[in-house]
Design an enzyme around this catalytic site. Structure first.
Site, mmCIF file in Angstrom:
data_model
loop_
_atom_site.group_PDB
_atom_site.id
_atom_site.type_symbol
_atom_site.label_atom_id
_atom_site.label_comp_id
_atom_site.label_asym_id
_atom_site.label_seq_id
_atom_site.Cartn_x
_atom_site.Cartn_y
_atom_site.Cartn_z
ATOM 1 C CG PHE A 22 40.400 46.515 35.680
ATOM 2 C CD1 PHE A 22 41.290 47.563 35.819
ATOM 3 C CD2 PHE A 22 39.880 45.933 36.816
ATOM 4 C CE1 PHE A 22 41.651 48.035 37.069
ATOM 5 C CE2 PHE A 22 40.231 46.395 38.074
ATOM 6 C CZ PHE A 22 41.120 47.447 38.201
ATOM 7 C CB ALA A 56 33.453 45.025 33.603
ATOM 8 C CG LEU A 82 33.065 43.485 37.331
ATOM 9 C CD1 LEU A 82 31.562 43.664 37.236
ATOM 10 C CD2 LEU A 82 33.757 44.837 37.376
ATOM 11 C CB ILE A 83 37.947 41.444 42.232
ATOM 12 C CG1 ILE A 83 38.603 40.736 41.038
ATOM 13 C CG2 ILE A 83 38.298 40.784 43.555
ATOM 14 C CD1 ILE A 83 38.264 39.293 40.888
ATOM 15 C CB THR A 87 33.951 51.056 48.070
ATOM 16 O OG1 THR A 87 34.265 50.681 46.722
ATOM 17 C CG2 THR A 87 35.195 51.565 48.784
ATOM 18 C CG HIS A 89 33.680 51.005 42.037
ATOM 19 N ND1 HIS A 89 33.309 52.112 41.304
ATOM 20 C CD2 HIS A 89 34.461 50.250 41.224
ATOM 21 C CE1 HIS A 89 33.843 52.032 40.103
ATOM 22 N NE2 HIS A 89 34.552 50.907 40.026
ATOM 23 C CG PHE A 114 26.667 38.710 32.202
ATOM 24 C CD1 PHE A 114 26.888 40.039 31.895
ATOM 25 C CD2 PHE A 114 26.889 38.288 33.502
ATOM 26 C CE1 PHE A 114 27.328 40.931 32.858
ATOM 27 C CE2 PHE A 114 27.328 39.169 34.477
ATOM 28 C CZ PHE A 114 27.547 40.496 34.151
ATOM 29 N NE ARG A 128 32.336 32.123 40.552
ATOM 30 C CZ ARG A 128 32.280 32.905 41.608
ATOM 31 N NH1 ARG A 128 32.808 34.116 41.559
ATOM 32 N NH2 ARG A 128 31.691 32.504 42.709
#
Length: 157
Positions: A22, A56, A82-83, A87, A89, A114, A128
């Site tokens: 993703f 993820a 992860l963006i 919400t 989530h 990680f 990043r």
């Protein structure tokens, strides 16, 4: 007494990279950064396993399956992106993945780094991934190699 400290050396070290698909343009850079770093520190292609998972959230489960069925790794690098959205989530997934990776590292007594980017927006995520700063996948691999080296020293002094 001399303190123990690991060195980032990949020779004779077996490592797995578990990367999510993703947000693939960014995730692919993390996996590539980890892979390049492994080779930069002397790793052999036959000692590197790369596993790609859909997102993820699937990273901890894939790591557990790898470690439960093979037990052949000295370290694992978890790569994902992860963006933050509008919400909650994002928070649930980020917390779950971080806790899962941490728990597996402790349960298997194995370095699992990680290298999952948690960013407020795409621009920060790209930064990043090595666009304006260090590639989190590369730094995760270096840390994994240092820890694998350290683990090989513990108990030998």
């Amino acid at each position: 007494m001399k303190p123990l400290k690991g060195c980032p050396v990949a020779k004779d070290v077996r490592v797995a990279i578990v990367g999510s698909c993703f947000n693939s343009p960014i995730a692919d850079r993390l996996v590539a950064g980890a892979q390049e770093t492994f080779f930069d520190f002397g790793g052999d292609p036959s000692s590197l396993t790369i596993v790609r998972v859909p997102g993820a959230f699937e990273i901890p489960c894939a790591i557990k399956k790898l470690l439960s069925t093979s037990g052949q790794f000295h370290a694992v690098v978890a790569c994902g992106v992860l963006i933050q959205g509008e919400t909650s989530h994002y928070e649930h997934i980020a917390d779950s993945v971080a806790a899962g990776v941490s728990r597996l590292s402790l349960d298997f007594c194995l370095p699992i780094t990680f290298s999952v980017i948690t960013a407020p927006n795409m621009e920060a995520a790209w930064e990043r991934a090595g666009i304006k700063g260090p590639n989190l996948g590369a730094s995760g691999m270096k840390t994994a190699l240092e820890m694998a080296s350290l683990f090989s020293l513990i108990g030998k002094e």
